[in-house]
Scaffold this active site. Structure first.
Site, PDB file in Angstrom:
ATOM      1  N   SER A 144       0.805  -1.219   0.000  1.00 15.45           N
ATOM      2  CA  SER A 144       0.000   0.000   0.000  1.00 15.45           C
ATOM      3  C   SER A 144       0.839   1.270   0.000  1.00 15.45           C
ATOM      4  O   SER A 144       0.333   2.350  -0.306  1.00 15.45           O
ATOM      5  CB  SER A 144      -0.961   0.016   1.197  1.00 15.45           C
ATOM      6  OG  SER A 144      -0.249   0.107   2.414  1.00 15.45           O
ATOM      7  N   LYS A 192       0.583   4.318   7.102  1.00 19.84           N
ATOM      8  CA  LYS A 192      -0.098   5.178   6.136  1.00 19.84           C
ATOM      9  C   LYS A 192       0.348   6.632   6.345  1.00 19.84           C
ATOM     10  O   LYS A 192       0.963   6.977   7.345  1.00 19.84           O
ATOM     11  CB  LYS A 192      -1.623   5.096   6.308  1.00 19.84           C
ATOM     12  CG  LYS A 192      -2.237   3.737   5.998  1.00 19.84           C
ATOM     13  CD  LYS A 192      -2.210   3.410   4.525  1.00 19.84           C
ATOM     14  CE  LYS A 192      -2.933   2.099   4.230  1.00 19.84           C
ATOM     15  NZ  LYS A 192      -2.186   0.921   4.714  1.00 19.84           N
TER      16      LYS A 192
END
Length: 206
Positions: A123, A160
């Site tokens: 990701s 993230k």
């Protein structure tokens, strides 16, 4: 370092033990309760004395704002702990999560690294954080918009890019195939475990 009084040594050992057991320092109230002080203010005075003697750093604005400034000899010898799979609800630095230690100088990162986290998934690949890499992480409970963080959402730990808007936090991937994770702070639990401060290619340590 100037010598410590017996009480100061006791508090310093309590801080080290709490960090070892839970991955975070105790609050002033916890120190007061465990050592029998009448108030958290008494604990604060001892913490200030420890800070003056160079044993800890006091980080304002947070109840757990205590940081050790000197590594134990064992920690220097072992190196940085590598965290693998994190069990739901467990502190990220709990001993059972430590796969091994790498002899990496924490000071090669800015700010210095406290642990390594094995990257799972792709990701964050667009900024060079790849599957199997070792992410160097500086322990912190606070983050600014745009920083890459290790965050715990409910019981899941993820890496993230952090963005806060009002009462919501958006955790952005660096891969267009992934949608942002939206966290409503009024209804969901979110905590910051640390800030990404560097990447070590997994192949470099085989």
């Amino acid at each position: 370092m100037r010598p410590l009084t017996p009480r100061q040594a006791e508090i310093l050992e309590l801080i080290k033990r709490n960090i070892s057991d839970t991955g975070m320092p105790p609050t002033r109230a916890e120190i007061a309760r465990r050592l029998g002080f009448k108030s958290a203010n008494a604990a604060e005075e001892h913490l200030k004395a420890l800070a003056k003697k160079g044993c800890i750093e006091i980080i304002p604005g947070t109840s757990r704002g205590i940081r050790l400034t000197q590594e134990e000899p064992e920690e220097v010898e072992l190196g940085l702990p590598l965290i693998g799979q994190v069990a739901a609800g467990e502190p990220i630095l709990a001993q059972e999560h430590v796969e091994q230690h790498y002899k990496v100088d924490p000071a090669m990162f800015r700010p210095s690294a406290d642990f390594l986290l094995r990257v799972r998934g792709d990701s964050m690949k667009d900024i060079g954080i790849l599957e199997g890499d070792l992410l160097a992480v500086h322990k912190s409970q606070q983050a600014r918009n745009g920083q890459v963080v290790v965050a715990r959402v409910e019981d899941d730990v993820t890496v993230k890019r952090f963005e806060k808007k009002g009462n919501k936090v958006f955790l952005h991937a660096e891969n267009e195939e992934y949608s942002p994770i939206e966290v409503d702070l009024a209804n969901q639990s979110l905590s910051i475990e640390g800030l990404a401060v560097g990447v070590i290619r997994n192949g470099d340590w085989q």
